[in-house]
Motif scaffolding. Structure first.
Motif, PDB file in Angstrom:
ATOM      1  N   SER A 161       0.850  -1.198   0.000  1.00 27.27           N
ATOM      2  CA  SER A 161       0.000   0.000   0.000  1.00 27.27           C
ATOM      3  C   SER A 161       0.887   1.250   0.000  1.00 27.27           C
ATOM      4  O   SER A 161       1.974   1.240   0.589  1.00 27.27           O
ATOM      5  N   PRO A 162       0.429   2.320  -0.657  1.00 29.26           N
ATOM      6  CA  PRO A 162       1.223   3.555  -0.690  1.00 29.26           C
ATOM      7  C   PRO A 162       1.564   4.065   0.706  1.00 29.26           C
ATOM      8  O   PRO A 162       2.568   4.744   0.891  1.00 29.26           O
ATOM      9  N   GLU A 163       0.759   3.705   1.714  1.00 25.33           N
ATOM     10  CA  GLU A 163       1.056   4.148   3.098  1.00 25.33           C
ATOM     11  C   GLU A 163       2.338   3.510   3.612  1.00 25.33           C
ATOM     12  O   GLU A 163       2.904   3.956   4.618  1.00 25.33           O
ATOM     13  N   GLN A 164       2.768   2.433   2.971  1.00 18.40           N
ATOM     14  CA  GLN A 164       4.025   1.798   3.400  1.00 18.40           C
ATOM     15  C   GLN A 164       5.262   2.502   2.853  1.00 18.40           C
ATOM     16  O   GLN A 164       6.387   2.127   3.166  1.00 18.40           O
ATOM     17  N   VAL A 165       5.034   3.513   2.026  1.00 14.16           N
ATOM     18  CA  VAL A 165       6.156   4.225   1.397  1.00 14.16           C
ATOM     19  C   VAL A 165       6.414   5.530   2.138  1.00 14.16           C
ATOM     20  O   VAL A 165       5.477   6.249   2.465  1.00 14.16           O
ATOM     21  N   ILE A 166       7.677   5.821   2.401  1.00 12.17           N
ATOM     22  CA  ILE A 166       8.016   7.164   2.892  1.00 12.17           C
ATOM     23  C   ILE A 166       9.100   7.743   1.987  1.00 12.17           C
ATOM     24  O   ILE A 166      10.110   7.085   1.690  1.00 12.17           O
ATOM     25  N   VAL A 167       8.840   8.968   1.530  1.00  8.62           N
ATOM     26  CA  VAL A 167       9.756   9.645   0.606  1.00  8.62           C
ATOM     27  C   VAL A 167      10.651  10.574   1.424  1.00  8.62           C
ATOM     28  O   VAL A 167      10.169  11.280   2.307  1.00  8.62           O
ATOM     29  N   SER A 168      11.956  10.538   1.139  1.00 10.52           N
ATOM     30  CA  SER A 168      12.895  11.358   1.917  1.00 10.52           C
ATOM     31  C   SER A 168      13.838  12.130   1.000  1.00 10.52           C
ATOM     32  O   SER A 168      13.779  12.000  -0.225  1.00 10.52           O
ATOM     33  N   ASN A 169      14.746  12.889   1.625  1.00 11.58           N
ATOM     34  CA  ASN A 169      15.685  13.739   0.873  1.00 11.58           C
ATOM     35  C   ASN A 169      16.859  12.917   0.336  1.00 11.58           C
ATOM     36  O   ASN A 169      17.996  13.106   0.754  1.00 11.58           O
ATOM     37  N   GLY A 170      16.580  12.004  -0.542  1.00 12.51           N
ATOM     38  CA  GLY A 170      17.612  11.115  -1.072  1.00 12.51           C
ATOM     39  C   GLY A 170      17.623   9.801  -0.308  1.00 12.51           C
ATOM     40  O   GLY A 170      17.172   9.719   0.846  1.00 12.51           O
ATOM     41  N   ALA A 171      18.150   8.764  -0.958  1.00 14.98           N
ATOM     42  CA  ALA A 171      18.165   7.431  -0.339  1.00 14.98           C
ATOM     43  C   ALA A 171      19.078   7.397   0.883  1.00 14.98           C
ATOM     44  O   ALA A 171      18.890   6.592   1.793  1.00 14.98           O
ATOM     45  N   LYS A 172      20.062   8.289   0.916  1.00 17.70           N
ATOM     46  CA  LYS A 172      20.937   8.342   2.093  1.00 17.70           C
ATOM     47  C   LYS A 172      20.106   8.741   3.320  1.00 17.70           C
ATOM     48  O   LYS A 172      20.260   8.168   4.394  1.00 17.70           O
ATOM     49  N   HIS A 173      19.212   9.690   3.114  1.00 20.02           N
ATOM     50  CA  HIS A 173      18.319  10.104   4.193  1.00 20.02           C
ATOM     51  C   HIS A 173      17.344   8.973   4.543  1.00 20.02           C
ATOM     52  O   HIS A 173      17.050   8.743   5.725  1.00 20.02           O
ATOM     53  N   SER A 174      16.889   8.241   3.532  1.00 19.94           N
ATOM     54  CA  SER A 174      16.004   7.093   3.800  1.00 19.94           C
ATOM     55  C   SER A 174      16.732   6.075   4.666  1.00 19.94           C
ATOM     56  O   SER A 174      16.152   5.507   5.599  1.00 19.94           O
ATOM     57  N   LEU A 175      18.003   5.837   4.354  1.00 20.36           N
ATOM     58  CA  LEU A 175      18.797   4.876   5.144  1.00 20.36           C
ATOM     59  C   LEU A 175      18.932   5.370   6.582  1.00 20.36           C
ATOM     60  O   LEU A 175      18.802   4.603   7.538  1.00 20.36           O
ATOM     61  N   HIS A 176      19.186   6.658   6.734  1.00 21.70           N
ATOM     62  CA  HIS A 176      19.309   7.223   8.079  1.00 21.70           C
ATOM     63  C   HIS A 176      18.008   7.034   8.862  1.00 21.70           C
ATOM     64  O   HIS A 176      18.013   6.568   9.997  1.00 21.70           O
ATOM     65  N   ASN A 177      16.879   7.376   8.214  1.00 20.25           N
ATOM     66  CA  ASN A 177      15.587   7.233   8.897  1.00 20.25           C
ATOM     67  C   ASN A 177      15.316   5.778   9.254  1.00 20.25           C
ATOM     68  O   ASN A 177      14.790   5.484  10.330  1.00 20.25           O
ATOM     69  N   ALA A 178      15.644   4.883   8.335  1.00 19.43           N
ATOM     70  CA  ALA A 178      15.387   3.454   8.564  1.00 19.43           C
ATOM     71  C   ALA A 178      16.194   2.968   9.764  1.00 19.43           C
ATOM     72  O   ALA A 178      15.669   2.285  10.653  1.00 19.43           O
ATOM     73  N   LEU A 179      17.468   3.357   9.810  1.00 23.44           N
ATOM     74  CA  LEU A 179      18.327   2.914  10.924  1.00 23.44           C
ATOM     75  C   LEU A 179      17.894   3.593  12.222  1.00 23.44           C
ATOM     76  O   LEU A 179      17.764   2.935  13.263  1.00 23.44           O
ATOM     77  N   ALA A 180      17.636   4.893  12.160  1.00 20.27           N
ATOM     78  CA  ALA A 180      17.269   5.631  13.380  1.00 20.27           C
ATOM     79  C   ALA A 180      15.960   5.103  13.961  1.00 20.27           C
ATOM     80  O   ALA A 180      15.725   5.216  15.168  1.00 20.27           O
ATOM     81  N   SER A 181      15.117   4.530  13.104  1.00 17.09           N
ATOM     82  CA  SER A 181      13.809   4.065  13.579  1.00 17.09           C
ATOM     83  C   SER A 181      13.827   2.609  14.030  1.00 17.09           C
ATOM     84  O   SER A 181      12.823   2.125  14.556  1.00 17.09           O
TER      85      SER A 181
END
Ligand code: PMP
Ligand code: GLU
Length: 395
Positions: free
Chosen positions: A90-110
């Motif tokens: 579902s689109p709710e499972q997607v989070i868009v961030s400031n580049g994949a590096k930021h996505s990686l940071h959010n994923a790890l931080a969470s």
């Protein structure tokens, strides 16, 4: 003096960005530099994508958006995965961030913090180790070698798992080696994951840049229940030549996406509104541009590998994806090249920059001493001239 936090004091500057900055500085001083440091396509962003960004501005999409990204883009990302892999979420499972590096940071931080351990196979992209450390977690490196194709085996993964292990980070196609795991190899790793309690961050940002018969695989859909354990990371920087637009995303189980959304809402708010509209055009629009760039990268890969493998003391495995040659230079250790003593990959790269003005990144930054990374996301003319210079260095 203002204090520096323990976290910030422990962070190393990104070796790839530092190498890119060094080349920019030397160029600004009027020097001719053959720069193979940054993994950044030399192509301009395709026009229809730029047009969509411009239109977004004119249409007034210049305000804050939903912190996790606009629904239209999250929907476009979900459609892209369904079309490309048959992967449905579902689109709710997607989070868009400031580049994949930021996505990686959010994923790890969470997902991880002090006391937790993250498994990283080497060679790995320079930022993984620091991004893990910034959360307070530690990392455990699993060494792979050229002989086993720079691939982590299921037995290696199994042996690396401890009660503290929370995640393993996978990256196929890989930066820096360009290796692409086969579907069967990833299935075998998936089985080890499912037998344990660990989760996976699968960084698939080079998925559209594969060569010859190699095929990228979307890890999360390899086995039932695997998606519940996996955070898939990707973005438009590499395939659509959109590094400056800063658009990456994560697809995760809903409770993780929500946690990442909370982190992002406090840290950076939404990613750039204009870039979000441009990314919809990239994903929903004509895909010919991706194939045109991929074909060009494949031609350059062939050229780079053919030429490097003819140079004395250099051995370059053939990458199946991404846009990096990761070649061995150990035969030069202990020698003096153009007056510079070479003792490791860093001194090799310094000698290359200082004497023949070729800018490369040392393998040690990727956890693989003995190797050097050359990004071939640059023109054939630059590649030929740069390798002529390297030949001068090593002959
Ligand atoms: N993952 C890998 C393996 C990369 O090489 C890069 C390169 N920058 C990224 C993630 C992040 O890309 P970006 O932040 O530009 O989306
Ligand atoms: N990922 C690219 C590289 O490895 C870009 C630089 C960076 O984000 O570190 O060169």
């Amino acid at each position: 003096m203002l204090p520096i936090s323990k976290m910030a004091a422990a962070v190393q500057p990104s070796a790839t960005l530092a190498a890119g900055a060094k080349a920019r500085l030397l160029k600004s001083e009027g020097k001719t530099i053959f720069d193979f440091s940054l993994g950044e396509p030399d192509f301009n962003t395709p026009k229809h994508i730029c047009d969509a960004g411009y239109k977004a501005m004119l249409d007034g999409h210049t305000h804050y958006t939903a912190a996790s990204g606009i629904a239209e883009l999250r929907g476009a990302i979900a459609r892209w995965y369904k079309r490309t892999y048959g992967y449905e979420f579902s689109p709710e499972q997607v989070i868009v961030s400031n580049g994949a590096k930021h996505s990686l940071h959010n994923a790890l931080a969470s997902t991880v913090g002090p006391g937790d351990e993250v498994i990283i196979p080497t060679p790995y992209w320079v930022s993984y180790s620091d991004l893990v450390q910034m959360t307070g977690a530690s990392y455990a490196l699993v060494s792979t070698t050229e002989k086993n194709g720079f691939k982590m085996t299921p037995a290696q993964l199994k042996a690396a798992i401890t009660p503290r292990s929370k995640l393993v980070m996978l990256n196929s196609p890989s930066n820096p080696t360009g290796i692409v795991y086969t579907r069967a190899e990833l299935e075998a790793l998936a089985d080890v994951v499912l037998e344990s309690n660990i989760g996976v961050i699968s960084d698939e940002i080079y998925e559209q840049l594969v060569f010859g018969n190699a095929k990228a695989t979307c890890f999360a859909m390899l086995r039932p229940k695997l998606a519940e354990r996996t955070i898939t990371i990707s973005g438009v920087s590499k395939s659509y030549a959109m590094t400056g637009w800063r658009m990456g995303w994560a697809i995760a189980p809903l409770h993780v996406t929500k946690a990442m959304g909370n982190v992002q809402s406090q840290e950076t708010s939404n990613p750039c509104s204009i870039s979000q509209y441009a990314t919809i055009a990239a994903l929903d629009g004509d895909q010919t541009c991706v194939e045109t760039m991929r074909v060009e990268f494949e031609k350059r890969r062939d050229l780079v590998c053919r030429r490097l493998n003819k140079l004395p003391g250099i051995r370059c495995p053939i990458p199946d994806g991404a846009f990096y040659a990761f070649f061995n230079v150990e035969a030069h250790f202990g020698k003096t090249l153009k007056g510079k003593p070479i003792k490791d990959s860093l001194t090799f790269c310094s000698a290359a920059l200082e004497t023949v003005h070729v800018n490369l990144v040392q393998g040690s930054a990727f956890g693989a001493e003995g190797y050097v990374r050359l990004s071939f996301a640059t023109s054939v003319d630059q590649i030929n001239k740069g390798i002529d210079r390297l030949a001068e260095l090593v002959s």
